[in-house]
Every structure is written in C-alpha cells, then in structure tokens.
Write a protein that holds these residues in place. Sequence first.
Motif, mmCIF file in Angstrom:
data_model
loop_
_atom_site.group_PDB
_atom_site.id
_atom_site.type_symbol
_atom_site.label_atom_id
_atom_site.label_comp_id
_atom_site.label_asym_id
_atom_site.label_seq_id
_atom_site.Cartn_x
_atom_site.Cartn_y
_atom_site.Cartn_z
ATOM 1 N N GLY A 188 62.083 13.413 51.982
ATOM 2 C CA GLY A 188 62.338 14.738 52.533
ATOM 3 C C GLY A 188 63.309 14.773 53.699
ATOM 4 N N LEU A 189 63.912 13.627 54.054
ATOM 5 C CA LEU A 189 64.808 13.595 55.215
ATOM 6 C C LEU A 189 65.968 14.568 55.072
ATOM 7 N N ASP A 190 66.626 14.588 53.906
ATOM 8 C CA ASP A 190 67.790 15.461 53.745
ATOM 9 C C ASP A 190 67.396 16.931 53.825
ATOM 10 N N ALA A 191 66.278 17.296 53.194
ATOM 11 C CA ALA A 191 65.809 18.674 53.287
ATOM 12 C C ALA A 191 65.423 19.011 54.720
ATOM 13 N N ALA A 192 64.799 18.066 55.421
ATOM 14 C CA ALA A 192 64.416 18.289 56.815
ATOM 15 C C ALA A 192 65.640 18.489 57.697
ATOM 16 N N THR A 193 66.693 17.717 57.438
ATOM 17 C CA THR A 193 67.924 17.849 58.218
ATOM 18 C C THR A 193 68.553 19.222 58.005
ATOM 19 N N ALA B 162 66.462 29.146 56.547
ATOM 20 C CA ALA B 162 65.460 28.105 56.782
ATOM 21 C C ALA B 162 64.294 28.253 55.806
ATOM 22 N N GLU B 163 63.901 29.484 55.558
ATOM 23 C CA GLU B 163 62.815 29.729 54.605
ATOM 24 C C GLU B 163 63.226 29.316 53.198
ATOM 25 N N ARG B 164 64.478 29.578 52.834
ATOM 26 C CA ARG B 164 64.948 29.188 51.494
ATOM 27 C C ARG B 164 64.940 27.662 51.363
ATOM 28 N N VAL B 165 65.375 26.958 52.396
ATOM 29 C CA VAL B 165 65.337 25.494 52.357
ATOM 30 C C VAL B 165 63.897 25.018 52.178
ATOM 31 N N SER B 166 62.977 25.614 52.944
ATOM 32 C CA SER B 166 61.568 25.231 52.842
ATOM 33 C C SER B 166 61.023 25.481 51.443
ATOM 34 N N ASP B 167 61.418 26.599 50.842
ATOM 35 C CA ASP B 167 60.948 26.932 49.492
ATOM 36 C C ASP B 167 61.530 25.986 48.451
ATOM 37 N N GLU B 168 62.839 25.746 48.542
ATOM 38 C CA GLU B 168 63.507 24.908 47.539
ATOM 39 C C GLU B 168 62.994 23.472 47.551
ATOM 40 N N LEU C 167 58.877 18.525 51.584
ATOM 41 C CA LEU C 167 58.630 18.869 52.975
ATOM 42 C C LEU C 167 57.147 19.007 53.297
ATOM 43 N N SER C 168 56.330 19.304 52.302
ATOM 44 C CA SER C 168 54.893 19.442 52.548
ATOM 45 C C SER C 168 54.157 18.109 52.502
ATOM 46 N N SER C 169 54.835 17.060 52.055
ATOM 47 C CA SER C 169 54.224 15.727 52.056
ATOM 48 C C SER C 169 54.124 15.217 53.498
ATOM 49 N N ARG C 170 53.275 14.203 53.700
ATOM 50 C CA ARG C 170 53.132 13.660 55.050
ATOM 51 C C ARG C 170 54.467 13.101 55.553
ATOM 52 N N SER C 171 55.170 12.348 54.696
ATOM 53 C CA SER C 171 56.462 11.798 55.105
ATOM 54 C C SER C 171 57.469 12.906 55.371
ATOM 55 N N GLY C 172 57.396 14.001 54.577
ATOM 56 C CA GLY C 172 58.292 15.128 54.800
ATOM 57 C C GLY C 172 58.051 15.792 56.141
ATOM 58 N N LYS C 173 56.791 15.876 56.556
ATOM 59 C CA LYS C 173 56.495 16.461 57.865
ATOM 60 C C LYS C 173 56.944 15.546 58.996
ATOM 61 N N ILE C 174 56.787 14.236 58.800
ATOM 62 C CA ILE C 174 57.304 13.302 59.800
ATOM 63 C C ILE C 174 58.822 13.403 59.888
ATOM 64 N N ALA C 175 59.492 13.547 58.725
ATOM 65 C CA ALA C 175 60.948 13.710 58.719
ATOM 66 C C ALA C 175 61.358 14.970 59.473
#
Length: 283
Positions: free
Chosen positions: A206-211, A223-229, A234-242
């Motif tokens: 999820g690093l690229d989506a987080a960036t 920002a909401e569209r990125v979160s949705d796509e 992003l909802s994974s634990r690693s995605g939240k850390i990213a």
Amino acid sequence: MERAAMLDLRENSLPDVIEYCKKALDVEFRDDGPTFGWGGKSAGFGTSRGTWVKILSRATGSINERTWTGEECASVLSGVSKPRLLRSIRWSDEERGVVWRADETTLVSFPAVSSTPEIRNDSPGLSNTWWSDLGESLAALARQKTTRVGVRQDLINRRIREFAGDAIDSSVDEWTTAHADVHWANLTAPTLVLLDWEGWGLGPRGLDAATLWVFSLLAPSVAERVSDEFSEDLSSRSGKIAQLFMCVELLKMVRDYGDHPDLEKPLSREADRLVTELAESTR
C-alpha cells in the motif's frame, strides 16, 4: 526522502555537459529549452528524433546506488505504464566534483496531473479509465520480484518512533514492489504514465497508494477517491503503517525543509488518527 548533494541545474550554465550528451547520444536537442525536475536536480530535453533525454548529477562520493541505477533497473518491468529506456551514458566531471548521467527514453507527450507533488484541485478531470489503469499498473508492479528496497524497515521505525514514541509496533508484515514516489507530478493525464523511476523497490503493502493519498489531502474528494480505489491495500495493517509513515515523513519535510507547508495540519490530523487506530488494533 533522499537529500543527496547535487547541483541545481536551474542556476548553473552547463553548455559543455549538454554538448557532451548530444555527441555521445548522437542527437540534437529541441530549441524549446529544458524542463527541470524537483529542486533543479535534473534537466530534461526533447530531441530531434522524438525522444526525451534527462540529465542529472551527483557529487562524487555521494552517489546512492539505489536511486542512481533506478531508471535502468526499471527497464525490465512489465505491465506498467512507464517511459521505455532506450540508452544511458555516465561520465566523471572532476572539475565540478560530480558524476553525470543521461538517460534517453521514449517521449511522454501527456502533461503531469499537477506541476507540484500535491494536488489542490478537487476536480482534476481524471476518467474512470485513468483510475483503472493506475490500479492495474500498480498491481502489476507489486507483483514484480526485486532485491531493490524502496523504503527500509529501520527508516519506518525511526520516523514513527519520532512521532508516536512506543505507542505502536511499526513492523511491516507485508512487503511488495513499489514505485515509492507516486505523487501528482509523477502521473500524467489524460493517458496514465508513471514517471521518475529512480527510487523504486520493496516497500510496505500500500505504499504507493499511501503516498498518493497524503499528497491528495488538500483536495478531500481526490483523497477519498484514492482511499476507495485502493481500499484493500490501505485498510490492511501494512497499508495503515504505510499511511502513517508517509504522514510523518512529509511532516518532517515540512518542519525541517519548509516543503509542502499547507499539508502540515491535515498530515498531523491523519497521523494522530492512524496512531490511534493502530494502537487499538493491537490491544
């Protein structure tokens, strides 16, 4: 985020460097002048054969191997919308105390979505096809095998500890291959192309989506569209850390270098939220 010693090519007259490139690559540069990269670290030129040449330098003894070889290592990637590397040259410049490189790639005729990494326009006019193509390119990239590292675990630990102390465990349990610099000045439209492959390598899922998300915080609907796509990553634990890592990394850039000052409040708000969510998930 690397801050290696470099020449600001916007402020240095370099006719000898340009002539060297033209002779070595056997090409003429167009007369419409260079396009400069972030901080003047690179200069790009359209050429007489319809290609693009990017010139950049690093101080002798200060070359980061990962970023210095990124463009050519990325030439083997498949399924990703990116410029195609045609040829590269390098040479030492003892008088200036630097090493130069020039990469000739296919020309990207589409403009960047934004002239800056952050986006401020809530309606950038990106089509559903564009978003689908972005998702497919990042998914294809994530599946690539590499020994390159885009973001290290120790850097993630250090940045998050500086912000949150020992409130959370910042260890990453899922690593995938990432571009590691997906912001709005590195994405083109209306046709998607991902630019600037200097720093790609392994990063938290999820690093690229987080960036892209942190650089969208001034445009809430984007920002909401990125979160949705990219909700699954992003909802994974690693995605939240990213996401948390990117928030605190940009906050450091704001506070230490004055970059992206308008992002400070939303970055702080989102970092606090993510610390709370990650802390609660481990109880």
